[in-house]
Write a protein that holds these residues in place. Sequence first.
Motif, mmCIF file in Angstrom:
data_model
loop_
_atom_site.group_PDB
_atom_site.id
_atom_site.type_symbol
_atom_site.label_atom_id
_atom_site.label_comp_id
_atom_site.label_asym_id
_atom_site.label_seq_id
_atom_site.Cartn_x
_atom_site.Cartn_y
_atom_site.Cartn_z
ATOM 1 N N VAL A 96 -3.492 8.699 -6.474
ATOM 2 C CA VAL A 96 -4.284 7.350 -7.109
ATOM 3 C C VAL A 96 -4.727 6.845 -5.972
ATOM 4 N N LEU A 97 -6.062 6.485 -6.055
ATOM 5 C CA LEU A 97 -6.754 5.868 -5.105
ATOM 6 C C LEU A 97 -6.871 4.332 -5.607
ATOM 7 N N ALA A 98 -6.169 3.507 -4.888
ATOM 8 C CA ALA A 98 -6.226 2.022 -5.323
ATOM 9 C C ALA A 98 -6.776 1.210 -4.441
ATOM 10 N N PHE A 99 -7.788 0.672 -4.535
ATOM 11 C CA PHE A 99 -8.577 -0.112 -3.696
ATOM 12 C C PHE A 99 -9.075 -1.539 -4.358
ATOM 13 N N ASP A 118 6.304 12.172 -8.405
ATOM 14 C CA ASP A 118 5.482 12.910 -7.400
ATOM 15 C C ASP A 118 4.178 12.248 -7.285
ATOM 16 N N ALA A 119 3.931 11.226 -7.728
ATOM 17 C CA ALA A 119 2.850 10.201 -7.529
ATOM 18 C C ALA A 119 2.503 9.768 -6.186
ATOM 19 N N ARG A 120 1.334 9.799 -5.580
ATOM 20 C CA ARG A 120 1.115 9.238 -4.297
ATOM 21 C C ARG A 120 0.011 7.935 -4.559
ATOM 22 N N VAL A 121 0.400 7.096 -4.093
ATOM 23 C CA VAL A 121 -0.692 5.774 -4.281
ATOM 24 C C VAL A 121 -1.386 5.789 -3.090
ATOM 25 N N LEU A 122 -2.826 5.942 -2.858
ATOM 26 C CA LEU A 122 -3.639 5.921 -1.520
ATOM 27 C C LEU A 122 -4.152 4.425 -1.649
ATOM 28 N N THR A 123 -4.042 3.257 -0.594
ATOM 29 C CA THR A 123 -4.314 2.398 -1.064
ATOM 30 C C THR A 123 -5.452 1.687 0.230
#
Length: 394
Positions: A96-99, A118-123
């Motif tokens: 998930v791209l969180a910006f 197994d979710a990755r949050v790319l902030t």
Amino acid sequence: MALAAAKPDTRPANPQFSSGPCAKRPGWTVAALESALLGRSHRAKNPKARLAEVIDRSRAILGIPADWRLGIVPASDTGAVEMALWSLLGARPVDVLAFESFSQTWATDIVKQLKLADARVLTAPYGKLPNLADVDFTHDVVLAWNGTTSGVRIPNGDWIPAQREGLVIADATSAAFAMDLPWDKLDVVTWSWQKVLGGEAAHGMLALSPRAVERLTTYKPAWPLPKIFRLTSGGKLTEGVFKGETINTPSMLCVEDAVDGLRWAEGIGGLKALIGRSEASLAAIAAWVAKTDWADFLAEAPATRSCTSICLKITAPWFTALAPEAQAEAAKKLASLLEKEGVAYDIGSYRDAPPGLRIWAGATVETADVAALLPWLDWAYAQVAASYTTQAAE
């Protein structure tokens, strides 16, 4: 540049710069709704045809591939995104791209509500994008194509492989009809009527690629789905949703308004013209920012600056020296002055974003109105700055 002490002579003809619901198309009046099929069942022949018209005209203007499904769904863009997340995720890991605010909301839903381990949050902080090179396309990917609350957009789809294992789910509510979306790099695209074409709220649009349809019909989530999220029955796609048979009852008044906006878009030249109008307004603001010593884009990289939700930060030393609460108060005073003068409504930054201004410049906004607003920004800033610098001197 020198601060404007006198009020500007020219006012925007339309002071509506809200980021949603957004300004109606130029020349709009309530007469545009005279043919609305009110008091009719949305399942009757003519109302259903009007719903299908929204789908067909949207598909044609946006250039959606013929093998994609496009439907009208409940609860605006939020409903469309949630429908996609709850119906499609869980089959493989997720990035998930969180910006900004809304992409962070999708991350929260995925991690805390769906509880996908197994979710990755790319902030990234406001004004920046996460490192796109970090995205793993063996995973499903969830992103906002344009950050409505940060004014940061994805510049292009070059970083997304055409051949990928996971699905790419894009919240495009403030991008659709104002930005060129790379349909071959996406699998789910959502938006609402209330943004670039100035429609009314509460209705969402959901576009699904063949890969997304395959996922829907071959994968069953581990959690129960409420009725308004269900797109399949007995393992088969509910095709009626994509032909105007909505899951819940739509407003035929809003449908008529959506048709009016789409017809206007066609009449001015379609997607190319819509994009051109938004980009022209961005260019006008960029030229003003280049000459202004107190404001800058919140989006740091020029290629990522939104042409719809244009977010500005205040860079003056007296402002940046204030505590965060005082910054928010000063920015609110600036926006309130503009509203009191009747030259700009609803242009304060989003409540979760850094204090500043947010100017909607979607296709229904005239660039001439944006240009007329800019001297007023200088004037309002001068009034607020004077009050704060006087207090500091005392």
